[in-house]
Scaffold this motif. Sequence first.
Motif, PDB file in Angstrom:
ATOM      1  N   ILE A  74       0.835  -1.201   0.000  1.00 32.01           N
ATOM      2  CA  ILE A  74       0.000   0.000   0.000  1.00 32.01           C
ATOM      3  C   ILE A  74       0.871   1.253   0.000  1.00 32.01           C
ATOM      4  O   ILE A  74       0.594   2.219  -0.719  1.00 32.01           O
ATOM      5  CB  ILE A  74      -0.962  -0.029   1.203  1.00 32.01           C
ATOM      6  CG1 ILE A  74      -1.947  -1.185   1.024  1.00 32.01           C
ATOM      7  CG2 ILE A  74      -1.710   1.294   1.345  1.00 32.01           C
ATOM      8  CD1 ILE A  74      -2.782  -1.489   2.230  1.00 32.01           C
ATOM      9  N   MET A  75       1.946   1.250   0.786  1.00 36.70           N
ATOM     10  CA  MET A  75       2.833   2.412   0.829  1.00 36.70           C
ATOM     11  C   MET A  75       3.556   2.618  -0.497  1.00 36.70           C
ATOM     12  O   MET A  75       3.745   3.759  -0.943  1.00 36.70           O
ATOM     13  CB  MET A  75       3.845   2.261   1.960  1.00 36.70           C
ATOM     14  CG  MET A  75       3.232   2.438   3.332  1.00 36.70           C
ATOM     15  SD  MET A  75       4.453   2.460   4.627  1.00 36.70           S
ATOM     16  CE  MET A  75       4.629   0.723   4.956  1.00 36.70           C
ATOM     17  N   ILE A  76       3.965   1.538  -1.149  1.00 33.56           N
ATOM     18  CA  ILE A  76       4.631   1.655  -2.447  1.00 33.56           C
ATOM     19  C   ILE A  76       3.662   2.226  -3.489  1.00 33.56           C
ATOM     20  O   ILE A  76       4.027   3.097  -4.279  1.00 33.56           O
ATOM     21  CB  ILE A  76       5.187   0.298  -2.896  1.00 33.56           C
ATOM     22  CG1 ILE A  76       6.354  -0.115  -2.003  1.00 33.56           C
ATOM     23  CG2 ILE A  76       5.615   0.325  -4.357  1.00 33.56           C
ATOM     24  CD1 ILE A  76       6.792  -1.550  -2.198  1.00 33.56           C
ATOM     25  N   PHE A  81       1.839   6.733  -6.925  1.00 36.06           N
ATOM     26  CA  PHE A  81       0.735   7.570  -7.390  1.00 36.06           C
ATOM     27  C   PHE A  81       0.889   9.021  -6.951  1.00 36.06           C
ATOM     28  O   PHE A  81       0.401   9.926  -7.618  1.00 36.06           O
ATOM     29  CB  PHE A  81      -0.606   7.026  -6.901  1.00 36.06           C
ATOM     30  CG  PHE A  81      -1.129   5.905  -7.742  1.00 36.06           C
ATOM     31  CD1 PHE A  81      -1.437   6.109  -9.068  1.00 36.06           C
ATOM     32  CD2 PHE A  81      -1.307   4.650  -7.214  1.00 36.06           C
ATOM     33  CE1 PHE A  81      -1.917   5.073  -9.861  1.00 36.06           C
ATOM     34  CE2 PHE A  81      -1.786   3.611  -7.984  1.00 36.06           C
ATOM     35  CZ  PHE A  81      -2.087   3.832  -9.311  1.00 36.06           C
ATOM     36  N   LEU A  82       1.547   9.279  -5.828  1.00 34.78           N
ATOM     37  CA  LEU A  82       1.713  10.649  -5.360  1.00 34.78           C
ATOM     38  C   LEU A  82       2.969  11.320  -5.910  1.00 34.78           C
ATOM     39  O   LEU A  82       3.206  12.487  -5.632  1.00 34.78           O
ATOM     40  CB  LEU A  82       1.739  10.677  -3.828  1.00 34.78           C
ATOM     41  CG  LEU A  82       0.429  10.283  -3.159  1.00 34.78           C
ATOM     42  CD1 LEU A  82       0.596  10.252  -1.653  1.00 34.78           C
ATOM     43  CD2 LEU A  82      -0.686  11.223  -3.554  1.00 34.78           C
ATOM     44  N   ASN A  83       3.763  10.607  -6.673  1.00 37.31           N
ATOM     45  CA  ASN A  83       4.955  11.170  -7.284  1.00 37.31           C
ATOM     46  C   ASN A  83       4.534  12.190  -8.342  1.00 37.31           C
ATOM     47  O   ASN A  83       3.774  11.859  -9.250  1.00 37.31           O
ATOM     48  CB  ASN A  83       5.790  10.052  -7.918  1.00 37.31           C
ATOM     49  CG  ASN A  83       7.091  10.530  -8.484  1.00 37.31           C
ATOM     50  OD1 ASN A  83       7.411  11.709  -8.436  1.00 37.31           O
ATOM     51  ND2 ASN A  83       7.851   9.596  -9.024  1.00 37.31           N
ATOM     52  N   LEU A  88      -0.136  10.360 -14.700  1.00 34.61           N
ATOM     53  CA  LEU A  88      -1.426   9.695 -14.524  1.00 34.61           C
ATOM     54  C   LEU A  88      -2.515  10.752 -14.607  1.00 34.61           C
ATOM     55  O   LEU A  88      -2.649  11.600 -13.735  1.00 34.61           O
ATOM     56  CB  LEU A  88      -1.498   8.981 -13.177  1.00 34.61           C
ATOM     57  CG  LEU A  88      -2.808   8.261 -12.890  1.00 34.61           C
ATOM     58  CD1 LEU A  88      -2.961   7.085 -13.848  1.00 34.61           C
ATOM     59  CD2 LEU A  88      -2.864   7.780 -11.466  1.00 34.61           C
ATOM     60  N   SER A  89      -3.262  10.704 -15.663  1.00 34.67           N
ATOM     61  CA  SER A  89      -4.383  11.628 -15.817  1.00 34.67           C
ATOM     62  C   SER A  89      -5.665  10.916 -15.390  1.00 34.67           C
ATOM     63  O   SER A  89      -5.713   9.702 -15.241  1.00 34.67           O
ATOM     64  CB  SER A  89      -4.485  12.083 -17.274  1.00 34.67           C
ATOM     65  OG  SER A  89      -4.772  10.965 -18.095  1.00 34.67           O
ATOM     66  N   TRP A  90      -6.706  11.712 -15.186  1.00 32.86           N
ATOM     67  CA  TRP A  90      -7.995  11.118 -14.819  1.00 32.86           C
ATOM     68  C   TRP A  90      -8.497  10.202 -15.927  1.00 32.86           C
ATOM     69  O   TRP A  90      -9.093   9.156 -15.662  1.00 32.86           O
ATOM     70  CB  TRP A  90      -9.017  12.220 -14.543  1.00 32.86           C
ATOM     71  CG  TRP A  90      -8.769  12.923 -13.249  1.00 32.86           C
ATOM     72  CD1 TRP A  90      -8.216  14.154 -13.086  1.00 32.86           C
ATOM     73  CD2 TRP A  90      -9.028  12.412 -11.954  1.00 32.86           C
ATOM     74  NE1 TRP A  90      -8.114  14.444 -11.767  1.00 32.86           N
ATOM     75  CE2 TRP A  90      -8.618  13.401 -11.036  1.00 32.86           C
ATOM     76  CE3 TRP A  90      -9.560  11.244 -11.458  1.00 32.86           C
ATOM     77  CZ2 TRP A  90      -8.733  13.236  -9.667  1.00 32.86           C
ATOM     78  CZ3 TRP A  90      -9.682  11.083 -10.091  1.00 32.86           C
ATOM     79  CH2 TRP A  90      -9.273  12.060  -9.215  1.00 32.86           C
TER      80      TRP A  90
END
Length: 112
Positions: A74-76, A81-83, A88-90
């Motif tokens: 989960i942390m990875i 995703f937060l990088n 990553l677009s919607w």
Amino acid sequence: MSFEIKKGAMMAHKQRVAYLVAYLDYLRLVTILGGITIHVATSLNFYRQDYASLNWQILNFWDGLSRFCVPFFIMISGAIFLNPDFDLSWEKLFNLNFPLTKVGLYLENSIV
């Protein structure tokens, strides 16, 4: 001159991001091995063993040692995703990732 400094700083940033992603890949490999260890330890009749037996103690050791892997996955995922450099677009999220997740869940439930 300032363009060269910005270009050098950008290249250093890209190398740092590549290092971080490689670091996460190695950590993901360790967590995959931990997940395999959990499944192997619990599939060897872990819950049917006598608690005082050596087999249960060994399986309990490996099972407890590898329980870190689920929170680490989960942390990875959160780190990727937060990088801010992760593209990553919607549109990509809804058109690619969610349908693949649905297919995976359908296949998993149809096998069981």
